[in-house]
Design a protein around this motif. Structure first.
Motif, PDB file in Angstrom:
ATOM      1  N   THR A  29       0.832  -1.207   0.000  1.00 34.48           N
ATOM      2  CA  THR A  29       0.000   0.000   0.000  1.00 34.48           C
ATOM      3  C   THR A  29       0.867   1.258   0.000  1.00 34.48           C
ATOM      4  N   MET A  30       1.967   1.234   0.738  1.00 32.10           N
ATOM      5  CA  MET A  30       2.861   2.379   0.775  1.00 32.10           C
ATOM      6  C   MET A  30       3.442   2.652  -0.608  1.00 32.10           C
ATOM      7  N   ARG A  31       3.860   1.607  -1.320  1.00 30.88           N
ATOM      8  CA  ARG A  31       4.410   1.797  -2.661  1.00 30.88           C
ATOM      9  C   ARG A  31       3.372   2.369  -3.624  1.00 30.88           C
ATOM     10  N   SER A  32       2.148   1.849  -3.527  1.00 30.71           N
ATOM     11  CA  SER A  32       1.106   2.355  -4.431  1.00 30.71           C
ATOM     12  C   SER A  32       0.726   3.800  -4.121  1.00 30.71           C
ATOM     13  N   GLU A  33       0.688   4.163  -2.841  1.00 23.21           N
ATOM     14  CA  GLU A  33       0.334   5.546  -2.486  1.00 23.21           C
ATOM     15  C   GLU A  33       1.451   6.524  -2.834  1.00 23.21           C
ATOM     16  N   LEU A  34       2.703   6.094  -2.679  1.00 24.37           N
ATOM     17  CA  LEU A  34       3.817   6.969  -3.052  1.00 24.37           C
ATOM     18  C   LEU A  34       3.874   7.196  -4.556  1.00 24.37           C
ATOM     19  N   GLY A  35       3.435   6.208  -5.330  1.00 22.04           N
ATOM     20  CA  GLY A  35       3.424   6.382  -6.779  1.00 22.04           C
ATOM     21  C   GLY A  35       2.435   7.429  -7.256  1.00 22.04           C
ATOM     22  N   LYS A  36       1.507   7.832  -6.389  1.00 21.74           N
ATOM     23  CA  LYS A  36       0.529   8.859  -6.763  1.00 21.74           C
ATOM     24  C   LYS A  36       0.984  10.280  -6.433  1.00 21.74           C
TER      25      LYS A  36
END
Length: 355
Positions: free
Chosen positions: A133-140
């Motif tokens: 989830t952290m990786r996906s949120e940082l990608g935004k």
């Protein structure tokens, strides 16, 4: 003794294998207890009991009684708040900057049944879910927004974990990012950007100060010019008022002279003039010693008649010579120019005072 040592050795080997595989060890408050018929469950723990291989019930804290051989304690779940360190991982932001980021996860088991039978290792599952989830949120987010919006990023990660971990009986209370490591080149560029921004602010503030100073100087000059013009205007008004006062005084004196000249042409005007001159002479003579210590007295100061006769002689000498430019109504008899007569009378009175 040998059996106990073997169990300890097996537990150590299992923990070492979990650490080597990158999985966090299971946080059980105590090992699986044996069925001794009478059991005492500690506070903030939930013991999951199976009877003949099937779920039977969850033991509450305090005294509990089980059937030997049939009942078995299968899982022990801690109901306290659990703190898990999320390992450091790499993530790519929206502007293609690779970051190394780690965090801390706070969670609590809300349903021991789901935590026991819903997932094999709930803590490991939540940790992996937090990382993804952290990786996906940082990608935004871009790099600048990652530092400015850490609270919103933490809240987004918590919401995503709670949606996925609801079927596991686990609730994520909060997530905190501990450290964000930026590549060295990116850090240097960020420092250069900060320095450029500070120089820009300093230049803007200096220019604003120069502008304010120029505006203040211009306002001061403007106010000075306004005050100078107002002072000049007031001076002109005062001069005009003084001129009007002088003109009004002259007009009043001229009117008084006309009235005096008209009075002298009437019957017994000369006698009235003689009486007035005598009164002024006596009044002037009485004031001689008031203004100065030096007094000049006539030869016979007690003879008032001679003084009046002398003053009237002067007056008569002045009224004999006609003055050119006198109106017809005043040219006949003793009518003369009033202004010249008044000045001559003053001079003769001064002479009389000095004699």
């Amino acid at each position: 003794m040998l059996a106990r040592a073997a169990r300890g050795t097996g537990a150590l080997l299992l923990r070492g294998s979990l650490l080597a595989s990158g999985r966090a060890p299971r946080r059980a408050s105590s090992g699986l207890p044996r069925n001794t018929v009478v059991l005492f469950v500690p506070q903030q723990e939930a013991w999951v009991v199976e009877r003949m291989g099937r779920f039977h019930r969850i033991l509450e804290p305090g005294l509990n009684i089980l059937i030997p051989v049939l009942d078995r304690i299968r899982y022990v779940q801690s109901l306290k708040e659990i703190v898990i360190n999320v390992p450091e991982q790499s993530a790519v932001t929206l502007d293609n900057v690779t970051l190394q980021i780690d965090g801390v996860l706070y969670l609590r088991i809300m349903d021991p049944y789901k935590a026991s039978y819903g997932v094999e290792d709930p803590e490991y599952a939540v940790t992996q879910l937090a990382q993804t989830t952290m990786r996906s949120e940082l990608g935004k987010l871009s790099l600048d927004k990652v530092f400015r919006e850490r609270e919103s990023l933490n809240a987004s990660i918590v919401d995503a974990i709670n949606q996925a971990a609801d079927c596991w009986g686990i609730r994520c209370l909060r997530y905190e990012i501990k450290d964000i490591h930026v590549p060295p080149r990116v850090k240097e560029s960020m420092q250069m950007q900060v320095e450029a921004e500070r120089r820009k602010r300093a230049t803007v503030l200096e220019s604003e100060g120069t502008r304010e100073s120029a505006i203040n100087v211009a306002e001061g000059k403007k106010q000075a010019q306004i005050l100078a013009s107002e002072a000049e205007k007031a001076e002109q008004i005062n001069q005009a008022a003084e001129a009007s006062a002088v003109l009004a005084k002259a007009k009043a004196k001229a009117e008084a002279i006309r009235i005096l000249a008209a009075a002298l042409t009437q019957h017994n005007g000369d006698a009235a003039a003689s009486l007035t001159v005598a009164e002024q002479y006596v009044s002037a003579f009485s004031k001689l010693a008031k203004d100065s210590n030096t007094i000049l007295l006539p030869s016979n100061p007690g003879d008032v008649t001679s003084m009046v006769a002398q003053a009237m002689g002067v007056y008569g000498a002045l009224t004999k010579a006609p003055v050119p430019g006198t109106p017809d109504s005043l040219s006949s008899g003793s009518s003369r120019d009033v202004q010249g007569t008044d000045a001559s009378l003053d001079e003769e009175l001064d002479r009389v005072k000095m004699s």
